[in-house]
Design a protein around this motif. Structure first.
Motif, short mmCIF file in Angstrom:
data_model
loop_
_atom_site.label_atom_id
_atom_site.label_comp_id
_atom_site.label_asym_id
_atom_site.label_seq_id
_atom_site.Cartn_x
_atom_site.Cartn_y
_atom_site.Cartn_z
N ASP A 133 0.79 -1.07 -0.05
CA ASP A 133 0.10 0.08 0.05
C ASP A 133 0.91 1.33 -0.04
OD1 ASP A 133 0.98 0.29 2.70
OD2 ASP A 133 -0.84 -0.03 3.69
N ARG A 134 0.13 2.32 0.29
CA ARG A 134 0.91 3.81 0.05
C ARG A 134 1.88 3.93 1.18
NH1 ARG A 134 0.80 5.60 -5.36
NH2 ARG A 134 -0.69 4.00 -6.37
N VAL A 143 -3.38 -1.48 -5.18
CA VAL A 143 -3.81 -0.49 -4.58
C VAL A 143 -3.85 1.04 -5.34
CG1 VAL A 143 -3.37 1.12 -2.57
CG2 VAL A 143 -2.93 -1.52 -2.41
N ASP A 171 -5.86 6.38 -4.07
CA ASP A 171 -6.62 7.06 -3.09
C ASP A 171 -6.55 6.03 -2.10
OD1 ASP A 171 -8.04 4.92 -4.22
OD2 ASP A 171 -9.75 6.29 -4.80
N ASP A 172 -5.93 5.06 -1.98
CA ASP A 172 -5.63 4.17 -0.97
C ASP A 172 -6.74 3.14 -0.88
OD1 ASP A 172 -3.33 5.10 0.48
OD2 ASP A 172 -4.50 6.44 1.41
N SER A 173 -7.57 3.07 -2.00
CA SER A 173 -8.50 1.82 -2.37
C SER A 173 -7.73 0.69 -2.71
CB SER A 173 -9.56 2.51 -3.44
OG SER A 173 -9.22 2.64 -4.41
N ALA A 200 -13.03 0.33 -0.14
CA ALA A 200 -12.72 1.67 -0.23
C ALA A 200 -12.02 2.29 1.01
CB ALA A 200 -13.95 2.51 -0.04
N LYS A 201 -11.41 3.47 1.30
CA LYS A 201 -10.27 3.73 2.41
C LYS A 201 -11.30 3.57 3.53
CE LYS A 201 -7.32 7.42 3.54
NZ LYS A 201 -6.82 8.90 3.13
N ASP A 202 -12.36 3.76 3.64
CA ASP A 202 -13.40 3.69 4.79
C ASP A 202 -13.53 2.05 5.15
OD1 ASP A 202 -15.27 3.04 3.27
OD2 ASP A 202 -16.38 4.84 3.63
N SER A 232 -14.72 5.30 -7.99
CA SER A 232 -15.29 4.40 -7.14
C SER A 232 -16.14 3.37 -8.12
CB SER A 232 -16.37 4.96 -6.47
OG SER A 232 -17.57 5.67 -7.04
#
Length: 366
Positions: A119-120, A164, A167-169, A201-203, A251
């Motif tokens: 990931d980032r 990844v 946007d971190d998704s 998603a990031k959440d 998305s």
């Protein structure tokens, strides 16, 4: 007698030294591989003049390690100069260290991990494609965080490959390979009605962004992240690469288009994209058999293969329009690949039993 004993001792020591050297190199000369002594490497083919600028005249293919049963999912960590990859049937992760050339076991008992990425924040994300059937993240302290193991109350099939986005998704494919038999895990009954591509998603919310591809396999974003490429393993009827437009908010997907058709016995698997938008694809013989048996002697008939692995195994490179421009022939079928090295111009190729590398004038997209 003392002379004979000393000779036996010397031979024993020499043998042990030779075995130690073999282990350090992970058997780098087995499986019929021999380094090329001439430039340019005759195993690197220019299918279109546009590929010539990516071939380095004085760079040849190297075998960095071997001894795996099915190599997959390479991911590069620039902070440490290491490459992590999966050895699926052996249920372990392997590690290659650029500074020392050491090839070793990184971790055992990884639930038959297949695809890997970072990931980032530089953390390892892995697809455990059997038993647990989940996507996990390894934290810096070694703890495991589960990112996804179900969708709409039902277990995932067998997470396969993962990427990844900026946007971190987290995006991953979910075919059936890890639960189809006992070789790459444990046989199980699928709970999902379809084989999907998912977005986390990031959440943490999970959504199915592709539901109409039969066994989606490798995936990658274009260099500008405006497109997502997904390899379909079966059902088109040939293996294919599908292109999707990514929505402005990142998305959802639209405009499904077939970009590449393997056209017959060719087999696509994993892929990476370079900064110029070219697709570097794991390639090989699909194992397709003739419709009718042929005489093989001894009063026997057999269904013969429609292609030759020794001619097809390697990496096939396509431009952004899907035209084949280059081919790297390997002695083993390449399942997946990764750009690494300090300049992101060292192509690592996870190929059946072995890990290969080739320096190129292309650079992996971030």
């Amino acid at each position: 007698m003392p002379h004979a004993m000393n000779r036996r001792k010397l031979l024993k020591t020499a043998s042990a030294t030779a075995l130690g050297a073999w282990g350090a190199a992970a058997g780098a000369q087995s499986f019929g591989f021999a380094p090329q002594q001439r430039y340019p490497d005759p195993s690197v083919f220019i299918l279109d003049p546009s590929f010539a600028k990516y071939r380095i005249y004085s760079s040849t293919i190297e075998q960095l390690g071997t001894g795996m049963r099915w190599a997959e999912g390479p991911v590069y960590f620039p902070e440490t100069g290491t490459l992590i990859l999966s050895d699926i049937p052996n249920n372990r992760l392997m590690k290659y260290e650029e500074k020392t050339g050491k090839f070793s076991v990184h971790k055992q008992g990884v639930n038959y991990a297949n695809g890997n990425t970072r990931d980032r924040q530089g953390r390892l994300i892995s697809c455990e494609h059997s038993v647990t059937r989940r996507v996990v993240r390894t934290e810096r302290d070694g703890r495991t965080t589960v990112l996804a193991d179900s969708y709409q109350g039902k277990r995932l099939n067998a997470p396969n490959d993962v990427v990844v986005k900026s946007d971190d998704s987290v995006w991953f494919t979910d075919p059936l390979f890890g639960i189809n038999g006992e070789w790459e895990g444990a046989r199980a009954t699928p709970e999902q009605a379809t084989t999907n591509v998912y977005r986390i998603a990031k959440d943490g919310q999970i959504s199915a962004v592709v539901t109409d591809i039969v066994n989606p396999n490798g995936l990658a974003f274009s260099s500008d992240e405006k497109k997502l490429y997904v390899i379909e393993w079966k059902g088109t009827p040939h293996r294919s690469v599908w292109s999707f437009d990514v929505s402005a908010d990142g998305s959802s997907l639209s405009n499904k288009t077939k970009l590449i058709d393997a056209d017959g016995p060719g087999a696509l698997d994993g892929m990476r994209v370079d900064r110029d938008g070219n697709l570097w694809c794991g390639w090989g013989f699909s194992g397709a058999l003739s419709a009718q048996p042929s005489d093989i002697g001894g009063g026997m008939s057999a269904y013969l293969p429609l292609g030759k692995s020794e001619e097809m195994d390697g990496v096939k490179v396509f431009n952004p329009q899907g035209k084949p421009i280059g081919f790297i022939r390997l002695p083993e079928r390449c399942a997946n690949l990764e750009f690494g090295g300090p300049k992101r111009n060292r192509l690592y190729m996870a190929s059946s039993h072995s890990l290969y590398a080739l320096y190129v004038e292309a650079h992996g997209a971030a």
